[in-house]
Design an enzyme around this catalytic site. Structure first.
Site, PDB file in Angstrom:
ATOM      1  N   GLN A 102       0.832  -1.203   0.000  1.00  0.00           N
ATOM      2  CA  GLN A 102       0.000   0.000   0.000  1.00  0.00           C
ATOM      3  C   GLN A 102       0.864   1.248   0.000  1.00  0.00           C
ATOM      4  O   GLN A 102       2.032   1.221   0.389  1.00  0.00           O
ATOM      5  CB  GLN A 102      -0.974  -0.003   1.174  1.00  0.00           C
ATOM      6  CG  GLN A 102      -0.367   0.233   2.541  1.00  0.00           C
ATOM      7  CD  GLN A 102      -1.434   0.232   3.641  1.00  0.00           C
ATOM      8  OE1 GLN A 102      -2.328  -0.599   3.660  1.00  0.00           O
ATOM      9  NE2 GLN A 102      -1.333   1.177   4.551  1.00  0.00           N
ATOM     10  N   THR A 131      16.446  17.829  20.354  1.00  0.00           N
ATOM     11  CA  THR A 131      17.557  17.210  19.620  1.00  0.00           C
ATOM     12  C   THR A 131      17.512  17.485  18.123  1.00  0.00           C
ATOM     13  O   THR A 131      18.424  17.063  17.405  1.00  0.00           O
ATOM     14  CB  THR A 131      17.571  15.685  19.839  1.00  0.00           C
ATOM     15  OG1 THR A 131      16.326  15.131  19.391  1.00  0.00           O
ATOM     16  CG2 THR A 131      17.778  15.345  21.304  1.00  0.00           C
ATOM     17  N   ASP A 178       4.216  23.209  12.921  1.00  0.00           N
ATOM     18  CA  ASP A 178       4.524  23.765  14.240  1.00  0.00           C
ATOM     19  C   ASP A 178       6.032  23.887  14.349  1.00  0.00           C
ATOM     20  O   ASP A 178       6.751  22.891  14.192  1.00  0.00           O
ATOM     21  CB  ASP A 178       3.967  22.833  15.323  1.00  0.00           C
ATOM     22  CG  ASP A 178       4.410  23.229  16.724  1.00  0.00           C
ATOM     23  OD1 ASP A 178       4.111  24.365  17.136  1.00  0.00           O
ATOM     24  OD2 ASP A 178       5.054  22.402  17.402  1.00  0.00           O
ATOM     25  N   ASP A 180       9.380  24.290  16.396  1.00  0.00           N
ATOM     26  CA  ASP A 180       9.872  24.052  17.752  1.00  0.00           C
ATOM     27  C   ASP A 180      11.392  24.178  17.766  1.00  0.00           C
ATOM     28  O   ASP A 180      12.107  23.260  18.155  1.00  0.00           O
ATOM     29  CB  ASP A 180       9.426  22.662  18.226  1.00  0.00           C
ATOM     30  CG  ASP A 180       9.644  22.453  19.715  1.00  0.00           C
ATOM     31  OD1 ASP A 180      10.108  23.400  20.381  1.00  0.00           O
ATOM     32  OD2 ASP A 180       9.377  21.354  20.211  1.00  0.00           O
ATOM     33  N   TYR A 254       6.138  24.355  31.630  1.00  0.00           N
ATOM     34  CA  TYR A 254       6.708  23.236  32.395  1.00  0.00           C
ATOM     35  C   TYR A 254       8.227  23.302  32.302  1.00  0.00           C
ATOM     36  O   TYR A 254       8.779  24.113  31.556  1.00  0.00           O
ATOM     37  CB  TYR A 254       6.179  21.899  31.871  1.00  0.00           C
ATOM     38  CG  TYR A 254       6.064  21.799  30.371  1.00  0.00           C
ATOM     39  CD1 TYR A 254       7.185  21.583  29.572  1.00  0.00           C
ATOM     40  CD2 TYR A 254       4.833  21.951  29.739  1.00  0.00           C
ATOM     41  CE1 TYR A 254       7.088  21.500  28.200  1.00  0.00           C
ATOM     42  CE2 TYR A 254       4.720  21.872  28.365  1.00  0.00           C
ATOM     43  CZ  TYR A 254       5.854  21.645  27.594  1.00  0.00           C
ATOM     44  OH  TYR A 254       5.750  21.571  26.226  1.00  0.00           O
ATOM     45  N   TRP A 395       2.122  18.363  26.738  1.00  0.00           N
ATOM     46  CA  TRP A 395       3.259  17.491  26.415  1.00  0.00           C
ATOM     47  C   TRP A 395       3.291  16.385  27.466  1.00  0.00           C
ATOM     48  O   TRP A 395       3.474  16.643  28.628  1.00  0.00           O
ATOM     49  CB  TRP A 395       4.588  18.228  26.434  1.00  0.00           C
ATOM     50  CG  TRP A 395       5.697  17.261  26.140  1.00  0.00           C
ATOM     51  CD1 TRP A 395       6.336  16.430  27.012  1.00  0.00           C
ATOM     52  CD2 TRP A 395       6.267  16.983  24.852  1.00  0.00           C
ATOM     53  NE1 TRP A 395       7.256  15.657  26.374  1.00  0.00           N
ATOM     54  CE2 TRP A 395       7.233  15.971  25.040  1.00  0.00           C
ATOM     55  CE3 TRP A 395       6.039  17.479  23.566  1.00  0.00           C
ATOM     56  CZ2 TRP A 395       7.990  15.459  23.984  1.00  0.00           C
ATOM     57  CZ3 TRP A 395       6.795  16.964  22.527  1.00  0.00           C
ATOM     58  CH2 TRP A 395       7.759  15.980  22.740  1.00  0.00           C
TER      59      TRP A 395
END
Length: 415
Positions: A102, A131, A178, A180, A254, A395
């Protein structure tokens, strides 16, 4: 009843409710990150977002992470998990196994199935992370580099042109991107490249990426994850201009204190603790104020909340263990000094709660854990409503329990 709960929480928070337009309360963003590598040791799959009930209570899902390479282009950090791994029936959203040959397998195909079942859910590919941010600074250093990187990200993740597959094989998996980058203009991972020019170049890259995304699909979404520390905000972000190009931004709520320090503290306290002996005091509220004062619109600020705790061992000094010296990080299942909410909730020890700071913690005389439970998240959600903010971000979703207790707590207030 909901108004009464919010009023009671506002009194506990010590917040005077601000005047917020009615439309600001009609819909809040409830964002969660899904970690790509969770399908391995954690045995957490896209299907689990559905079976726990979390998918129905989220508005956005950020898929972590895609990386940027030394050549200045986007690439997959794990093609096997992303689109190559054949998913068996028992791990599949619709109970159907990936068939040999597929077009698309792995997590990305499962995201398509999840979106088909929950059409309201928007998915974004998150680029960078701790990382994966090493080469961002080099990639966006010149106009040509910014154009090249933006084009590669749109082509790979939005157009779905994955290596080794037919063109457009993954089109429609992601509704947006997004960013980051940890962190423009200041240190993050020890291997990262960073320079003072990052602040302006981040803005220019966001604007270039926004333009290319709109050219591809006018409704595509662009968000970013932004830091809590004022020094990092000011070193790396032209806040007012960046927010104009973003649909929303999730701010760090956090790791405000953590087990890399030899003194216990709060992982994600809502309000500043006057008893905090540290020379620099952090809180979610202070971070929100910092972004507002720099020109961020309240409705675009999405507050990050943890589904994990920070922990210390060898905590001395007795009492409730807060702000006491420690020997180092407490043992954790996936890493020293950190533990998932679903595991922390069953840990023995005495639990303490402080509504004045929006915190709770566990202390057994040796180990100290700071984490959020549903009651803390309801308090934070009430704060988000009362301040007219854009919503919440968690998160990460795999760290919630099998009943999606944390996700549900946020949903019950932010809707």
């Amino acid at each position: 009843m909901k108004k009464k709960i919010l009023f009671a929480l506002s009194l506990l928070l010590g917040i005077t409710a601000v005047s917020v337009p009615a439309e600001a309360h009609t819909k809040y963003k409830r964002v969660a990150y899904f970690i790509q590598w969770g399908v391995y040791g954690r045995n957490y799959h896209v299907k689990d977002i559905d079976v726990t009930g979390a998918a129905a209570k989220l508005t956005h899902l950020n898929y972590a992470f895609g990386f940027v390479n030394a050549e200045g282009t986007c690439y997959s950090s794990d093609p096997w998990a992303d689109w190559q791994r054949p998913v068996p029936a028992e791990q599949s959203v619709d109970g159907v196994a990936d068939a040999p040959g597929q077009a698309l397998n792995g997590n990305l195909n499962q995201l398509l199935k999840l979106k088909a079942k929950h059409p309201h859910l928007k998915t974004l590919i998150s680029l960078g992370g701790w990382t994966g941010s090493r080469w961002f600074s080099d990639a966006v250093l010149t106009p040509e580099g910014r154009t090249k990187l933006a084009q590669s990200c749109v082509d790979l993740w939005l157009r779905g042109n994955l290596p080794g597959l037919e063109p457009g094989a993954a089109a429609g998996v992601f509704d947006g991107i997004d960013l980051d980058w940890e962190w423009p203009g200041s240190s993050g991972h020890p291997d990262n490249v960073f320079r003072p020019e990052d602040k302006r170049n981040f803005t220019l890259f966001v604007e270039e990426l926004r333009a290319q995304m709109r050219s591809y699909a006018s409704g595509s979404l662009l968000s970013a994850f932004l830091p809590a520390a004022t020094a990092k905000i000011d070193a790396g972000f032209e806040v007012r201009r960046v927010f104009r190009a973003l649909d929303f931004a999730t701010i760090q709520g956090y790791d405000l204190r953590g087990s890399w320090e030899l003194q216990t503290g709060h992982n994600g306290n809502l309000l500043t603790d006057r008893r905090d002996p540290n020379p620099v005091r952090y809180s979610v509220d202070q971070t929100v104020r910092d972004y507002l004062s720099r020109g961020a619109p309240a409705r675009k600020i999405v507050v990050g909340v943890p589904a994990y705790g920070q922990g210390w061992t060898g905590v001395k000094g007795g009492g409730d263990g807060l702000y006491k010296p420690a020997d180092g990080p407490a043992p954790g299942k996936w890493g020293a000094g950190t533990e998932d909410y679903k595991d922390l909730v069953t840990k023995p020890g005495k639990r303490y709660r402080d509504f004045r700071t929006g915190t709770m913690w566990l202390y057994d005389g040796n180990e100290f854990w700071s984490y959020d439970d549903p009651a803390v998240l309801m308090q934070k959600a009430a704060y988000i409503r009362l301040k007219g903010l854009g919503g919440s971000m968690m998160w990460s979703i795999d760290q919630d329990d099998a009943k999606a207790s944390l996700t549900t707590a946020l949903y019950n207030v932010l809707r």
